[in-house]
Design an enzyme around this catalytic site. Structure first.
Site, PDB file in Angstrom:
ATOM      1  N   THR A 297     -15.713-107.300  66.469  1.00 39.84           N
ATOM      2  CA  THR A 297     -15.411-105.649  66.455  1.00 39.84           C
ATOM      3  C   THR A 297     -14.508-105.633  65.094  1.00 39.84           C
ATOM      4  O   THR A 297     -13.973-106.845  64.475  1.00 39.84           O
ATOM      5  CB  THR A 297     -14.445-105.838  67.489  1.00 39.84           C
ATOM      6  OG1 THR A 297     -13.172-106.109  67.096  1.00 39.84           O
ATOM      7  CG2 THR A 297     -14.899-106.086  68.751  1.00 39.84           C
ATOM      8  N   ASP A 298     -14.231-104.335  64.751  1.00 41.69           N
ATOM      9  CA  ASP A 298     -14.092-103.636  63.494  1.00 41.69           C
ATOM     10  C   ASP A 298     -12.372-103.768  64.337  1.00 41.69           C
ATOM     11  O   ASP A 298     -12.241-103.552  65.579  1.00 41.69           O
ATOM     12  CB  ASP A 298     -14.238-102.784  62.786  1.00 41.69           C
ATOM     13  CG  ASP A 298     -14.012-102.496  61.529  1.00 41.69           C
ATOM     14  OD1 ASP A 298     -14.614-101.694  60.604  1.00 41.69           O
ATOM     15  OD2 ASP A 298     -12.721-103.162  61.321  1.00 41.69           O
ATOM     16  N   TRP A 299     -11.443-103.406  63.215  1.00 41.66           N
ATOM     17  CA  TRP A 299     -10.115-103.443  63.038  1.00 41.66           C
ATOM     18  C   TRP A 299     -10.272-103.315  64.423  1.00 41.66           C
ATOM     19  O   TRP A 299     -10.015-101.290  64.136  1.00 41.66           O
ATOM     20  CB  TRP A 299      -9.625-103.245  62.123  1.00 41.66           C
ATOM     21  CG  TRP A 299      -7.631-103.639  62.502  1.00 41.66           C
ATOM     22  CD1 TRP A 299      -7.256-103.158  62.847  1.00 41.66           C
ATOM     23  CD2 TRP A 299      -7.481-104.606  61.640  1.00 41.66           C
ATOM     24  NE1 TRP A 299      -5.330-103.265  63.093  1.00 41.66           N
ATOM     25  CE2 TRP A 299      -6.150-104.272  61.610  1.00 41.66           C
ATOM     26  CE3 TRP A 299      -7.513-105.932  60.795  1.00 41.66           C
ATOM     27  CZ2 TRP A 299      -4.727-104.764  61.176  1.00 41.66           C
ATOM     28  CZ3 TRP A 299      -6.714-106.590  60.077  1.00 41.66           C
ATOM     29  CH2 TRP A 299      -4.839-106.506  61.053  1.00 41.66           C
TER      30      TRP A 299
ATOM     31  N   SER B  54     -11.504-101.609  67.171  1.00 40.38           N
ATOM     32  CA  SER B  54     -11.982-101.041  67.210  1.00 40.38           C
ATOM     33  C   SER B  54     -12.399-101.373  68.959  1.00 40.38           C
ATOM     34  O   SER B  54     -13.471 -99.635  69.906  1.00 40.38           O
ATOM     35  CB  SER B  54     -13.928-100.899  66.480  1.00 40.38           C
ATOM     36  OG  SER B  54     -14.424-102.152  67.064  1.00 40.38           O
TER      37      SER B  54
END
Ligand code: GLC
Length: 750
Positions: free
Chosen positions: A284-286, A288
Site C-alpha cells: 500500500t502507499d503510506w 492508504s
C-alpha cells in the site's frame, strides 16, 4: 518497432525469464520451481504471527534499537527510510541471526530519479525520449542504492498526468500512454538489472491506478475514470512494466469511481493477478489502508484491513493495520489464513529473487566508493543534457559563441540553487555535490561571467531591478534562470496558478528593456504557463529540475558543446484555464474550426454569435507548445514518408519509411515520432496517438532513410463490447518531429 538482432535476443531472454514455476503458472517476476519450493518450505515453518509480521512495513530511519524487539519477534517484514549501510547491516543481522526463522528484511527507499547522484526528475527523463539512456540512469541509481543496502525502490511512477496543477506530474512520464510504457520498461530493467545480481533493486510500479487524474489537479483527490479509460490510457503502462518483470506494485491514495485503490479488487485481483498473472508483491502507499476509513470506505481500521487483504494487498506501509488486526480476523474467521499465505508467498518470492537469504549484508567500505562515481556523474550530465527542451531560439542566439561573447550576466533565483535543481523526491541527493549553472558557466566561460541574482528565491516580490539592469548593460548577453524551487513541486504541492511565481516575469521584462540578448532557462517540476514571458527573451531552454549535474549540462547546451534534443513529454498550456488540454484528445462533434478569438474581433453591441465549436474565446483551442515538441540548434526535414501498403490485415505490421535530413550546421538528434488515428470506432477515438518513437542522431548535412515496423495489433483498443481488439476501418498515420505537424498518410485495416 525496428526488429534488430538485439531486440530479438531481448525478446527471447524475457520469454525465457517468464519461465514456468510452481503449478505451471508463468512467473512475471522471473521465479522458478526451485524458488517456489523454497517459499513453501519457509511458509510451512511459519506461525500465523510470523506470517503477519512479514506483511508489516515500517519507516525505520534513525534508531535501530527501537525496532530490535519487533525484528527479533519477526513482526517486521520490510523497512523504509534507513540508508546508513551500517544500520542496515544491523537491522538485517538482528533479523537473520536473532529471529526464529532468520528471514531477511526488504529495505526500501524512494530512489525516484537517482540515489546520491541525482538525475533529472522523471518528467525530464521522459523528455529525453531515450529509453536506453533512462535505463542507464536507473541502473546507476540501483548500483548506488544497493551498495548501501537499499534493495527496493518505490519507482517508477507510471501515473499518466494531464493536469500540470498536480504537483506529482514531476514524478511521472507525462501525458502519453506509449511514452510512459517505454519509460516504465526502461526503469524496471535499469533498477532490477537485465541479469539479477547483488546490485538488483526491486522496482515498484506506482501508483496503481489513475492517481494522476485527481479532480482539479489537487493531490489525493477523487478520480472518476471509466473502465474504458483505465484500459485504454492508465493501465497499459503498468501492464508493460509487469511484462518487463517489475517485482512490486504500490496502490494509490485515490478513490476511483468511489472505490479506494487499496480496497479495489477489480484492479488488484481481476486485472493485475488474473489477467496479467502478476506474482510480485503489492504494497500500500503510506497509510492508504488506514485512510480508507477517512474515505468512508470502512467503519474502522479492522474493517479496512479485511477489505485491503480481500482486495489483494500483501504488505501494509505504515498503517500497522495488518500487525494489529489480522490475527484476530483469522481467529474470528473473518479472513482466511490462506489469503495470508498468498500474501506471504509474494513477499518471500521477492526476497528470494533478490538473493537476500544468501547475502543480506553490504560492504560498508565498498559502498562509499560507488557513490558519485565519475561514470555516474557523466551519465547524469548526459541525461540532463538530453532532457532539456529548447522552446525558442530567435536569430540563433544560442549557442553562445565563446569567441565573440565578452561578458555574460547570470541572474535569477535558480542560477545558484544547488538543492532546488535536484527537484522533488531527491532524499539522498546532497547539495554539496550539486554543480549549479552559475558554477558551470564560470568554468566554461572563465573571467566572463558576472552574477547578480535579482531575486533570492522565486516567490520574492520586487518592484525594480536597477542592479540587474545595470549589470545587463555591461554584458553582451543575459542568462536568466527562473522557474520554481523543488519544494513547489511534488507530492501535495499543487498550484492553481502556473505562471512564473513572484516577480520573475517582471525580472525578465526589466532585462528585455536593457536591450541586451536574453536567454531564459526555466527550471521546474511541471510545464509552467510561460506565454507572457516569451516576448521578454530571445531564447528559452526548459529544464525539468536537472539534478546533480544540471549545471554542466546546461552550460554545455548554452555553449554549443552539446545540442538540445529534448521534446515536451506533456502539453504546455497558454493558461491554467485550458486544463485539461492534451494532444491525444477526442475529436468531439464540433472541433475547433479556426474561429477568431476575442482579441481579433471588434465586439458589436447585441452580437449574437461568436462561433459554436470547442474552444476558448480568449485562449483558443491550441496549447502554447504541443506534446513532442522541441527545437534544436540544427534543423530536421522529413521527406518521402510512406507505408509499404495501403491496406493491412490485423496480423500484419505497418512498414513505414521516411528520409530524415539534418539541414543545419550542427550535428544533432531528432526524436522521430509516429502517430496513428483510428478514424471510426465502436467508440470515439483520439485525434492521434503516439505508436512509436526513435531518437536519431545525424551529422550536419546528413540524410538517412529510416524504416520502422509497427504491428497492426498495437492499434487495438478496448471498444464498446468491452474487448480489446483492432477494429477494421480507415486510419491515418503521421511521421513527424512533434504531435502537431506532418502530413497524414491514409491506410486501411481489413
Ligand atoms: C508517499 C508517496 C509514495 C512514496 C511513499 C513512501 O506518500 O505517495 O509515492 O513511495 O509515500 O515514501
Amino acid at each position: 518497432m525496428r526488429i534488430t538482432v538485439k531486440s530479438t535476443l531481448l525478446i527471447l531472454a524475457s520469454a525465457l525469464m517468464l519461465q514456468s514455476c510452481g503449478g505451471g503458472q508463468v512467473s512475471t517476476v522471473g521465479s522458478d520451481q526451485e524458488t517456489e519450493k523454497r517459499i513453501e518450505s519457509i511458509l510451512s515453518r511459519m506461525t500465523l504471527a510470523e506470517k503477519i509480521g512479514q506483511m508489516n512495513q515500517v519507516s525505520a530511519g534513525g534508531d535501530v534499537a527501537s525496532y530490535a524487539e519487533a525484528l527479533r519477534k519477526g513482526q517486521i517484514g520490510s523497512v523504509l527510510n534507513e540508508v546508513d549501510p551500517e544500520k542496515v547491516n544491523e537491522l538485517q543481522r538482528i533479523c537473520v541471526e536473532e529471529s526464529r526463522l532468520g528471514i531477511p528484511l526488504l529495505v526500501a527507499r524512494d530512489v525516484i530519479h537517482g540515489f546520491h547522484t541525482v538525475f533529472p526528475i522523471p518528467l525530464g527523463l521522459a523528455a529525453t525520449f531515450d529509453p536506453a539512456l533512462v535505463e542507464q540512469g536507473a541502473r546507476v541509481a540501483a548500483v548506488e542504492a544497493s551498495a548501501q543496502g537499499v534493495r527496493w525502490t518505490f519507482s517508477p511512477m507510471l501515473d499518466i498526468a494531464r493536469d500540470p496543477r498536480w504537483g506529482r506530474i514531476a514524478e511521472g512520464s507525462g501525458e502519453d500512454t506509449y511514452l510512459d510504457a517505454r519509460m516504465a520498461e526502461a526503469m524496471v530493467h535499469g533498477y532490477q538489472g537485465r541479469t539479477p545480481d547483488s546490485t538488483s533493486v526491486a522496482a515498484c510500479i506506482k501508483h496503481f491506478v489513475g492517481y494522476g487524474a485527481a479532480e482539479g489537479g489537487r493531490d489525493y483527490n477523487s478520480t472518476f475514470l471509466t473502465e474504458r479509460q483505465l484500459r485504454n490510457i492508465y493501465l497499459p503502462p503498468f501492464e508493460a512494466a509487469v511484462r518487463a518483470g517489475a517485482q512490486t506494485l504500490m496502490t494509490s491514495f485515490n478513490d476511483n469511481d468511489g472505490v479506494p485503490s487499496t480496497g479495489n479488487a477489480f484492479v488488484l485481483r481481476d486485472v493485475l493477478r488474473d489477467e496479467w498473472g502478476f506474482d510480485g508483491l503489492v504494497v500500500t502507499d503510506w497509510n492508504s489502508m488506514g485512510e480508507m476509513v477517512s474515505h468512508g470506505f470502512g467503519t474502522d481500521r479492522k474493517d479496512v484491513v479485511a477489505k485491503a487483504l480481500a482486495a489483494g494487498v500483501d504488505m501494509d506501509m505504515m498503517t500497522f493495520g495488518f500487525i494489529s488486526h489480522l490475527e484476530d480476523l483469522v481467529r474470528s474467521g473473518a479472513v482466511s489464513e490462506k489469503a495470508i499465505d498468498n500474501a506471504v508467498r509474494n513477499i518471500l518470492r521477492v526476497k528470494l529473487l533478490l538473493g537476500l537469504f544468501e547475502n543480506p549484508y553490504v560492504d560498508v567500505e565498498a559502498s562509499r566508493a560507488v557513490q558519485y562515481a565519475p561514470a555516474h556523474l557523466e551519465a547524469a550530465c548526459r541525461t540532463a543534457e538530453a532532457s532539456a527542451v529548447l522552446l525558442k531560439n530567435d536569430n540563433g542566439v544560442l549557442p553562445l559563441d565563446s569567441g565573440e561573447v565578452r561578458r555574460i550576466l547570470v541572474t535569477g533565483p535558480l542560477a545558484d540553487a544547488p538543492h532546488d535543481q535536484l527537484g522533488t523526491w531527491s532524499f539522498d541527493g546532497e547539495k554539496d555535490h550539486t554543480v549549479t549553472p552559475l558554477a558551470a558557466l564560470r568554468e566554461r566561460f572563465p573571467g566572463k561571467v558576472d552574477y547578480v541574482p535579482g531575486l533570492r528565491y522565486s516567490r520574492e516580490e520586487r518592484e525594480r531591478f536597477d542592479d540587474v539592469v545595470a549589470a545587463a548593460r555591461r554584458a553582451d548577453v543575459v542568462i536568466a534562470f527562473v522557474g520554481e524551487e523543488a519544494i513547489l513541486s511534488g507530492e501535495a504541492h499543487c498550484l492553481s496558478n502556473l505562471d512564473l511565481i513572484g516577480s520573475q516575469s517582471a525580472l525578465l521584462k526589466a532585462l528585455r528593456a536593457s536591450g541586451k540578448r536574453v536567454v531564459a532557462v526555466v527550471m521546474a517540476g511541471r510545464p509552467l504557463t510561460i506565454e507572457r514571458d516569451l516576448p521578454n527573451c530571445d531564447a528559452l531552454l526548459y529544464s525539468f529540475h536537472p539534478g546533480t549535474m544540471g549545471g554542466p549540462a546546461l552550460a554545455r547546451l548554452i555553449s554549443g558543446d552539446a545540442v538540445p534534443s529534448g521534446k515536451t513529454p506533456v502539453t504546455f498550456l497558454r493558461t491554467v484555464g485550458q486544463v485539461p488540454m492534451y494532444y491525444n484528445h477526442n475529436m468531439t462533434g464540433r472541433p475547433y474550426n479556426n474561429e477568431r478569438l476575442l482579441k481579433d474581433i471588434e465586439l458589436e453591441a447585441g452580437q449574437t454569435s461568436l462561433g459554436n465549436t470547442s474552444y476558448y474565446l480568449d485562449s483558443g483551442a491550441a496549447p502554447l507548445f504541443p506534446f513532442g515538441f522541441g527545437l534544436s540548434y540544427t534543423g530536421f526535414a522529413y521527406s518521402g514518408a510512406r507505408l509499404d501498403k495501403d491496406a493491412y490485415s490485423p496480423s500484419d505490421s505497418l512498414s513505414i519509411s521516411v528520409t530524415l535530413s539534418n539541414t543545419g550546421k550542427y550535428d544533432g538528434a531528432e526524436v522521430v515520432q509516429v502517430y496513428v488515428r483510428d478514424l471510426v470506432g465502436s467508440v470515439t477515438r483520439p485525434v492521434k496517438e503516439l505508436k512509436y518513437f526513435e531518437k536519431v542522431w545525424l551529422k550536419a548535412g546528413e540524410s538517412r532513410e529510416l524504416s520502422f515496423s509497427i504491428p497492426v495489433s498495437e492499434l487495438a483498443f478496448w471498444g464498446l463490447d468491452g474487448r480489446k481488439k483492432v477494429e477494421a476501418g480507415d486510419f491515418l498515420l503521421w511521421v513527424a518531429g512533434d504531435s502537431a505537424t506532418g502530413e497524414p498518410i491514409p491506410f486501411k485495416v481489413l
